[in-house]
Design a protein around this motif. Structure first.
Motif, PDB file in Angstrom:
ATOM      1  N   PRO A  40     -61.977  11.036  30.123  1.00 20.30           N
ATOM      2  CA  PRO A  40     -61.746   9.789  29.394  1.00 20.30           C
ATOM      3  C   PRO A  40     -61.028   8.745  30.242  1.00 20.30           C
ATOM      4  N   SER A  41     -61.069   7.536  29.748  1.00 19.13           N
ATOM      5  CA  SER A  41     -60.392   6.427  30.412  1.00 19.13           C
ATOM      6  C   SER A  41     -58.900   6.733  30.548  1.00 19.13           C
ATOM      7  N   GLY A  42     -58.370   6.502  31.724  1.00 17.09           N
ATOM      8  CA  GLY A  42     -56.950   6.719  31.960  1.00 17.09           C
ATOM      9  C   GLY A  42     -56.595   8.141  32.349  1.00 17.09           C
ATOM     10  N   SER A  43     -57.591   9.026  32.493  1.00 17.70           N
ATOM     11  CA  SER A  43     -57.293  10.431  32.795  1.00 17.70           C
ATOM     12  C   SER A  43     -56.962  10.660  34.264  1.00 17.70           C
ATOM     13  N   GLY A  44     -57.167   9.653  35.107  1.00 14.31           N
ATOM     14  CA  GLY A  44     -56.783   9.784  36.514  1.00 14.31           C
ATOM     15  C   GLY A  44     -57.939   9.889  37.492  1.00 14.31           C
ATOM     16  N   LYS A  45     -59.151   9.637  37.017  1.00 10.79           N
ATOM     17  CA  LYS A  45     -60.349   9.806  37.854  1.00 10.79           C
ATOM     18  C   LYS A  45     -60.312   8.918  39.096  1.00 10.79           C
ATOM     19  N   SER A  46     -60.090   7.623  38.875  1.00  8.87           N
ATOM     20  CA  SER A  46     -60.098   6.703  40.026  1.00  8.87           C
ATOM     21  C   SER A  46     -58.921   6.968  40.945  1.00  8.87           C
ATOM     22  N   THR A  47     -57.784   7.315  40.369  1.00 12.45           N
ATOM     23  CA  THR A  47     -56.615   7.650  41.189  1.00 12.45           C
ATOM     24  C   THR A  47     -56.940   8.814  42.116  1.00 12.45           C
ATOM     25  N   LEU A  48     -57.557   9.856  41.568  1.00  6.19           N
ATOM     26  CA  LEU A  48     -57.941  11.018  42.362  1.00  6.19           C
ATOM     27  C   LEU A  48     -58.923  10.622  43.460  1.00  6.19           C
TER      28      LEU A  48
HETATM   29  N1  LIG Z   1     -51.381   1.129  40.695  1.00  7.73           N
HETATM   30  C1  LIG Z   1     -51.009   1.618  39.519  1.00  7.73           C
HETATM   31  N2  LIG Z   1     -49.770   1.385  39.034  1.00  7.73           N
HETATM   32  C2  LIG Z   1     -49.377   1.893  37.855  1.00  7.73           C
HETATM   33  N3  LIG Z   1     -50.150   2.667  37.068  1.00  7.73           N
HETATM   34  C3  LIG Z   1     -51.386   2.934  37.501  1.00  7.73           C
HETATM   35  C4  LIG Z   1     -51.884   2.428  38.726  1.00  7.73           C
HETATM   36  N4  LIG Z   1     -53.157   2.864  38.890  1.00  7.73           N
HETATM   37  C5  LIG Z   1     -53.432   3.593  37.796  1.00  7.73           C
HETATM   38  N5  LIG Z   1     -52.383   3.650  36.957  1.00  7.73           N
HETATM   39  C6  LIG Z   1     -52.327   4.392  35.695  1.00  7.73           C
HETATM   40  O1  LIG Z   1     -52.754   5.709  35.928  1.00  7.73           O
HETATM   41  C7  LIG Z   1     -53.546   6.204  34.870  1.00  7.73           C
HETATM   42  C8  LIG Z   1     -54.867   6.687  35.404  1.00  7.73           C
HETATM   43  O2  LIG Z   1     -55.600   5.585  35.915  1.00  7.73           O
HETATM   44  P1  LIG Z   1     -57.040   5.751  36.556  1.00  7.73           P
HETATM   45  O3  LIG Z   1     -57.466   4.399  37.009  1.00  7.73           O
HETATM   46  O4  LIG Z   1     -57.009   6.824  37.580  1.00  7.73           O
HETATM   47  O5  LIG Z   1     -57.892   6.237  35.302  1.00  7.73           O
HETATM   48  P2  LIG Z   1     -59.449   6.478  35.149  1.00  7.73           P
HETATM   49  O6  LIG Z   1     -59.631   7.879  34.701  1.00  7.73           O
HETATM   50  O7  LIG Z   1     -60.151   6.055  36.394  1.00  7.73           O
HETATM   51  O8  LIG Z   1     -59.814   5.511  33.946  1.00  7.73           O
HETATM   52  P3  LIG Z   1     -61.114   4.595  33.682  1.00  7.73           P
HETATM   53  O9  LIG Z   1     -62.177   5.535  33.171  1.00  7.73           O
HETATM   54  O10 LIG Z   1     -60.676   3.642  32.642  1.00  7.73           O
HETATM   55  O11 LIG Z   1     -61.481   3.929  34.965  1.00  7.73           O
HETATM   56  C9  LIG Z   1     -53.657   5.067  33.873  1.00  7.73           C
HETATM   57  O12 LIG Z   1     -52.737   5.310  32.853  1.00  7.73           O
HETATM   58  C10 LIG Z   1     -53.286   3.841  34.674  1.00  7.73           C
HETATM   59  O13 LIG Z   1     -52.683   2.880  33.864  1.00  7.73           O
END
Ligand SMILES: Nc1ncnc2c1ncn2[C@@H]1O[C@H](COP(=O)(O)OP(=O)(O)OP(=O)(O)O)[C@@H](O)[C@H]1O
Ligand SMILES: [Mg+2]
Length: 232
Positions: A40-48
């Motif tokens: 789901p959105s916000g689960s950390g996918k892009s961060t990983l």
């Molecule tokens: N640079 C940042 N500073 C602070 N918080 C961040 C930063 N980047 C991401 N986050 C937080 O980390 C969490 C995970 O973000 P991420 O972008 O990895 O999610 P995601 O799974 O890729 O979501 P989506 O499907 O919406 O793209 C979110 O709660 C986001 O707000």
């Protein structure tokens, strides 16, 4: 293993609030595999994905890609790692608007020492007839083809795709997935792709489900489905 991640943690702090975004990720992907990350959105996918691609850093844990322990590289070495071996494809194509298709690709090929030929990659993505067009003269699907050509021209070992079909309609999405599968086969490029679409997982060798910063499920597909046969 081409990618081997253990106990990867990452937090973000804004003001006095710290959020743990990755809570001890374990992940493995073999060379030439296609991996899919669902969640789901916000689960950390892009961060990983950004940590694997060297555009962000983990706080702790091991991230080994192609034998390189990237969490321990200094900034210069991390830049080299990213420049030589990694390419990204994003949901919104990020082409340079005032450069034509061929020029957009050449900007990327100039960065790397082992680049492929521009005309070859244009042919590989089916865009050889549109080399002199500008991005605004292309459909979304065509722009994504160009951004894939730009990504593969430097012949990366690893192609990271963050929702590559997120902005595309059904048929165009399928053709882009098929293209990614062809690239994987033709160049042996390892591909890791983020998607919201669980149906896409059937084309992957490995599927990782992420929830609140943890891998809650991992599946290995012995048989993968050709992208053109995936329906949703
Ligand atoms: N640079 C940042 N500073 C602070 N918080 C961040 C930063 N980047 C991401 N986050 C937080 O980390 C969490 C995970 O973000 P991420 O972008 O990895 O999610 P995601 O799974 O890729 O979501 P989506 O499907 O919406 O793209 C979110 O709660 C986001 O707000
Ligand atoms: Mg994301």
């Amino acid at each position: 293993m081409f990618i081997e991640i253990s106990n990867l943690k990452k937090s973000y702090t804004s003001g006095s609030i710290t959020t743990e975004v990755l809570k001890g990720i374990e992940m493995k992907l073999e060379e030439r595999d296609i991996g899919v990350i669902l969640g789901p959105s916000g689960s950390g996918k892009s961060t990983l994905m950004n940590i694997i691609g060297g555009i962000d850093r983990g706080d702790s844990g091991r991230v080994v890609v192609n034998g390189i322990d990237i969490n321990n590289l200094n900034d210069d070495k991390l830049t080299d790692y990213r420049r030589e071996g990694i390419s990204f494809v994003f949901q919104f194509y990020n082409l340079v608007p005032n450069l034509n298709v061929g020029e957009n690709i050449e900007v990327a090929s100039n960065i790397s020492k082992s680049s492929l030929n521009t005309d070859e990659v244009l042919a590989a993505v089916g865009m050889q007839d549109k080399k002199h067009r500008f991005p605004r003269e292309l459909s979304g699907g065509e722009q994504q083809r160009v951004s894939i050509a730009r990504a593969i021209v430097k012949n990366p070992k690893l192609l990271l795709c963050d929702e590559p079909t997120g902005a595309l309609d059904y048929q165009t999405s399928r053709s882009i997935l098929k293209l990614l599968q062809e690239i994987n086969e033709k160049y042996g490029t390892t591909i890791l792709m983020i998607t919201h679409n669980a149906a896409i997982a059937s084309m992957a060798n490995r599927v990782f489900k992420l929830r609140s910063g943890e891998i809650v499920e991992e599946a290995i597909n012995q048989i993968t489905i050709p992208a053109e046969r995936i329906e949703w």
